[in-house]
Design an enzyme around this catalytic site. Sequence first.
Site, PDB file in Angstrom:
ATOM      1  N   CYS A 161     -12.031 109.292 -94.094  1.00 26.89           N
ATOM      2  CA  CYS A 161     -11.361 110.580 -94.325  1.00 26.89           C
ATOM      3  C   CYS A 161     -10.204 110.772 -93.331  1.00 26.89           C
ATOM      4  O   CYS A 161     -10.344 110.506 -92.143  1.00 26.89           O
ATOM      5  CB  CYS A 161     -12.383 111.706 -94.166  1.00 26.89           C
ATOM      6  SG  CYS A 161     -11.676 113.344 -94.431  1.00 26.89           S
ATOM      7  N   CYS A 205     -12.014 116.000 -87.866  1.00 32.09           N
ATOM      8  CA  CYS A 205     -13.129 116.876 -87.468  1.00 32.09           C
ATOM      9  C   CYS A 205     -13.989 116.139 -86.431  1.00 32.09           C
ATOM     10  O   CYS A 205     -14.545 115.071 -86.735  1.00 32.09           O
ATOM     11  CB  CYS A 205     -13.969 117.253 -88.684  1.00 32.09           C
ATOM     12  SG  CYS A 205     -12.971 117.808 -90.082  1.00 32.09           S
ATOM     13  N   CYS A 230     -17.511 114.612 -87.099  1.00 33.01           N
ATOM     14  CA  CYS A 230     -17.817 113.964 -88.386  1.00 33.01           C
ATOM     15  C   CYS A 230     -17.776 112.432 -88.357  1.00 33.01           C
ATOM     16  O   CYS A 230     -16.755 111.825 -88.028  1.00 33.01           O
ATOM     17  CB  CYS A 230     -16.864 114.470 -89.458  1.00 33.01           C
ATOM     18  SG  CYS A 230     -17.330 113.838 -91.087  1.00 33.01           S
ATOM     19  N   CYS A 251     -25.816 118.835-104.692  1.00 36.47           N
ATOM     20  CA  CYS A 251     -24.493 119.013-104.090  1.00 36.47           C
ATOM     21  C   CYS A 251     -23.778 117.670-103.955  1.00 36.47           C
ATOM     22  O   CYS A 251     -24.314 116.720-103.370  1.00 36.47           O
ATOM     23  CB  CYS A 251     -24.662 119.674-102.729  1.00 36.47           C
ATOM     24  SG  CYS A 251     -23.092 119.953-101.897  1.00 36.47           S
ATOM     25  N   CYS A 284     -23.346 122.085-107.006  1.00 33.29           N
ATOM     26  CA  CYS A 284     -22.529 122.455-105.854  1.00 33.29           C
ATOM     27  C   CYS A 284     -21.648 121.252-105.525  1.00 33.29           C
ATOM     28  O   CYS A 284     -22.039 120.113-105.814  1.00 33.29           O
ATOM     29  CB  CYS A 284     -23.432 122.790-104.667  1.00 33.29           C
ATOM     30  SG  CYS A 284     -22.521 123.158-103.143  1.00 33.29           S
ATOM     31  N   CYS A 343     -20.437 128.853-100.850  1.00 33.42           N
ATOM     32  CA  CYS A 343     -21.379 128.342 -99.853  1.00 33.42           C
ATOM     33  C   CYS A 343     -20.551 128.067 -98.603  1.00 33.42           C
ATOM     34  O   CYS A 343     -19.666 127.213 -98.622  1.00 33.42           O
ATOM     35  CB  CYS A 343     -22.044 127.067-100.357  1.00 33.42           C
ATOM     36  SG  CYS A 343     -23.083 126.263 -99.123  1.00 33.42           S
ATOM     37  N   ARG A 388     -29.392 128.627 -95.248  1.00 30.89           N
ATOM     38  CA  ARG A 388     -29.949 127.260 -95.238  1.00 30.89           C
ATOM     39  C   ARG A 388     -30.060 126.693 -93.831  1.00 30.89           C
ATOM     40  O   ARG A 388     -29.096 126.667 -93.072  1.00 30.89           O
ATOM     41  CB  ARG A 388     -29.105 126.309 -96.095  1.00 30.89           C
ATOM     42  CG  ARG A 388     -29.684 124.886 -96.087  1.00 30.89           C
ATOM     43  CD  ARG A 388     -29.022 123.947 -97.075  1.00 30.89           C
ATOM     44  NE  ARG A 388     -28.892 124.596 -98.356  1.00 30.89           N
ATOM     45  CZ  ARG A 388     -27.731 124.777 -98.987  1.00 30.89           C
ATOM     46  NH1 ARG A 388     -26.622 124.336 -98.455  1.00 30.89           N
ATOM     47  NH2 ARG A 388     -27.703 125.395-100.140  1.00 30.89           N
TER      48      ARG A 388
HETATM   49  N1  SAM Z   1     -14.733 116.690 -96.585  1.00 29.54           N
HETATM   50  C1  SAM Z   1     -15.170 117.938 -97.023  1.00 29.54           C
HETATM   51  C2  SAM Z   1     -14.922 119.041 -96.037  1.00 29.54           C
HETATM   52  O1  SAM Z   1     -14.895 118.817 -94.841  1.00 29.54           O
HETATM   53  O2  SAM Z   1     -14.751 120.173 -96.479  1.00 29.54           O
HETATM   54  C3  SAM Z   1     -16.627 117.992 -97.434  1.00 29.54           C
HETATM   55  C4  SAM Z   1     -17.664 117.221 -96.651  1.00 29.54           C
HETATM   56  S1  SAM Z   1     -17.933 117.711 -94.957  1.00 29.54           S
HETATM   57  C5  SAM Z   1     -18.930 116.389 -94.378  1.00 29.54           C
HETATM   58  C6  SAM Z   1     -18.963 119.135 -95.098  1.00 29.54           C
HETATM   59  C7  SAM Z   1     -19.485 119.792 -93.841  1.00 29.54           C
HETATM   60  O3  SAM Z   1     -20.499 118.979 -93.249  1.00 29.54           O
HETATM   61  C8  SAM Z   1     -18.527 120.038 -92.698  1.00 29.54           C
HETATM   62  O4  SAM Z   1     -17.717 121.160 -92.894  1.00 29.54           O
HETATM   63  C9  SAM Z   1     -19.488 120.271 -91.543  1.00 29.54           C
HETATM   64  O5  SAM Z   1     -19.813 121.630 -91.438  1.00 29.54           O
HETATM   65  C10 SAM Z   1     -20.717 119.458 -91.949  1.00 29.54           C
HETATM   66  N2  SAM Z   1     -20.923 118.308 -91.049  1.00 29.54           N
HETATM   67  C11 SAM Z   1     -20.218 117.158 -91.047  1.00 29.54           C
HETATM   68  N3  SAM Z   1     -20.651 116.339 -90.076  1.00 29.54           N
HETATM   69  C12 SAM Z   1     -21.650 116.973 -89.438  1.00 29.54           C
HETATM   70  C13 SAM Z   1     -22.483 116.643 -88.332  1.00 29.54           C
HETATM   71  N4  SAM Z   1     -22.350 115.501 -87.673  1.00 29.54           N
HETATM   72  N5  SAM Z   1     -23.431 117.522 -87.949  1.00 29.54           N
HETATM   73  C14 SAM Z   1     -23.565 118.708 -88.611  1.00 29.54           C
HETATM   74  N6  SAM Z   1     -22.794 119.068 -89.655  1.00 29.54           N
HETATM   75  C15 SAM Z   1     -21.848 118.234 -90.062  1.00 29.54           C
HETATM   76  C1  DTB Z   2     -23.221 121.558 -94.947  1.00 26.93           C
HETATM   77  O1  DTB Z   2     -23.007 122.646 -94.393  1.00 26.93           O
HETATM   78  N1  DTB Z   2     -23.939 120.573 -94.441  1.00 26.93           N
HETATM   79  C2  DTB Z   2     -23.959 119.434 -95.325  1.00 26.93           C
HETATM   80  C3  DTB Z   2     -23.225 119.973 -96.574  1.00 26.93           C
HETATM   81  N2  DTB Z   2     -22.759 121.241 -96.146  1.00 26.93           N
HETATM   82  C4  DTB Z   2     -22.214 119.181 -97.224  1.00 26.93           C
HETATM   83  C5  DTB Z   2     -23.396 118.211 -94.707  1.00 26.93           C
HETATM   84  C6  DTB Z   2     -24.109 117.784 -93.469  1.00 26.93           C
HETATM   85  C7  DTB Z   2     -23.559 116.475 -93.042  1.00 26.93           C
HETATM   86  C8  DTB Z   2     -24.247 115.929 -91.841  1.00 26.93           C
HETATM   87  C9  DTB Z   2     -23.652 114.648 -91.392  1.00 26.93           C
HETATM   88  C10 DTB Z   2     -23.755 113.531 -92.382  1.00 26.93           C
HETATM   89  O2  DTB Z   2     -24.858 113.262 -92.921  1.00 26.93           O
HETATM   90  O3  DTB Z   2     -22.758 112.821 -92.582  1.00 26.93           O
HETATM   91 FE1  SF4 Z   3     -13.337 114.618 -93.603  1.00 25.47          FE
HETATM   92 FE2  SF4 Z   3     -15.635 114.831 -92.319  1.00 25.47          FE
HETATM   93 FE3  SF4 Z   3     -13.717 116.600 -91.859  1.00 25.47          FE
HETATM   94 FE4  SF4 Z   3     -14.981 116.586 -94.268  1.00 25.47          FE
HETATM   95  S1  SF4 Z   3     -15.880 117.061 -92.275  1.00 25.47           S
HETATM   96  S2  SF4 Z   3     -12.775 116.762 -93.898  1.00 25.47           S
HETATM   97  S3  SF4 Z   3     -15.381 114.393 -94.483  1.00 25.47           S
HETATM   98  S4  SF4 Z   3     -13.633 114.402 -91.397  1.00 25.47           S
END
Ligand code: SAM
Ligand code: DTB
Ligand code: SF4
Length: 327
Positions: A58, A62, A65, A102, A134, A194, A266
């Site tokens: 991606c 973030c 992530c 989702c 979702c 959500c 949640r």
């Molecule tokens: N790329 C899209 C976005 O960021 O909107 C959708 C997927 S993203 C992985 C969705 C959410 O997962 C993020 O906004 C964040 O709140 C959560 N998330 C991602 N990595 C995480 C982590 N290591 N621990 C907890 N929550 C995480």
């Molecule tokens: C949200 O708030 N938590 C979920 C879902 N929305 C998409 C994602 C959690 C991702 C945790 C890190 C991972 O498994 O990559």
């Molecule tokens: Fe990309 Fe992860 Fe950020 Fe979603 S949370 S926009 S997958 S870097």
Amino acid sequence: MSTPPVTPPSEMTRNAVAELYERPLLDLVFLASQTHREHRDPSEVQCAALLSVKTGGCPEDCAYCPQSAHYETGVETSPLMSVDAVRTAARAALDNGADRFCLGAAWRSVSDGPEFEQVLDMVRSVKALGLETCATLGMVEPHQAHRLRDAGLDYYNHNLDTGPAFYNDVIGTRTYDDRRRTLRSVREAGMKVCCGGILGMGEQTGDRIDLLYELAGQDPQPESVPINTLVTVEGTPLANQEPVPWDDLVRMVAVARILLPKTWVRLSAGRLQLNDATQALCFLAGADSIFLGDQLLTTANPEAAADQALLTRLGLHRLKDAAVPTS
Ligand code: SAM
Ligand code: DTB
Ligand code: SF4
């Protein structure tokens, strides 16, 4: 004895939210539990399954992530899954007790074109199985939100992640206002919102209060609020963050429940790091939704059997089982 807030939660000032947040923990849990019981059957737990339909690589930065291309995390990138493979996963999730499915994609934003058309087909096929749908695909424009709704998407997940003051310490490639814009597109297209955040990224108490204030002030309020605790992943800038103290999480859940009385709250990512007693307190404080299944997007979640055992032990049941006659 603690008295309930007299101001409707959605109209509370930032100061009133802060005062609520700072109440003694057990007063808060009591108040939250009361609120929960006024609006819902507290024994029901909404269960969502999560599937990463496009993983890794991606362009966003973030800091939490594992899927960001800015960091070396060892997550293998994979292209968009086929509609058939998604349908198979959704059917398995349904059989395992999920009521919502989702679809997650490691995209900065949705782009019009064949991949978006394929995601729309995924939504249609998941919906056809009788699951709530979702998706979390990054930023969406109004016309894309309309198309998702027309395909049968019930919820769109887009998190604010934290309060506006701390946000720029975590994400540099898009702004808080970008996120608010996407949330507006989703709402105006008629989908359910959500929207939640993450604890444990180094934020201060005030940032958590800011996030709660933002979420509760949305009109209408989000129908679903995921409260994630950071899953630390080697290679990300936040890999060495300390775990969130259990009482911080319970407090966050309780205040969210009081401020957003009709919303699914949640207990989201990070449950593998929580013991059963903490999860039990979170359910008492008004959490009524979890991710079910041993995989989140790229990281692990408790095994379905362990979750079922926990729910049974607490006298809770999955939402999907609520409709089944008991005699
Ligand atoms: N790329 C899209 C976005 O960021 O909107 C959708 C997927 S993203 C992985 C969705 C959410 O997962 C993020 O906004 C964040 O709140 C959560 N998330 C991602 N990595 C995480 C982590 N290591 N621990 C907890 N929550 C995480
Ligand atoms: C949200 O708030 N938590 C979920 C879902 N929305 C998409 C994602 C959690 C991702 C945790 C890190 C991972 O498994 O990559
Ligand atoms: Fe990309 Fe992860 Fe950020 Fe979603 S949370 S926009 S997958 S870097």
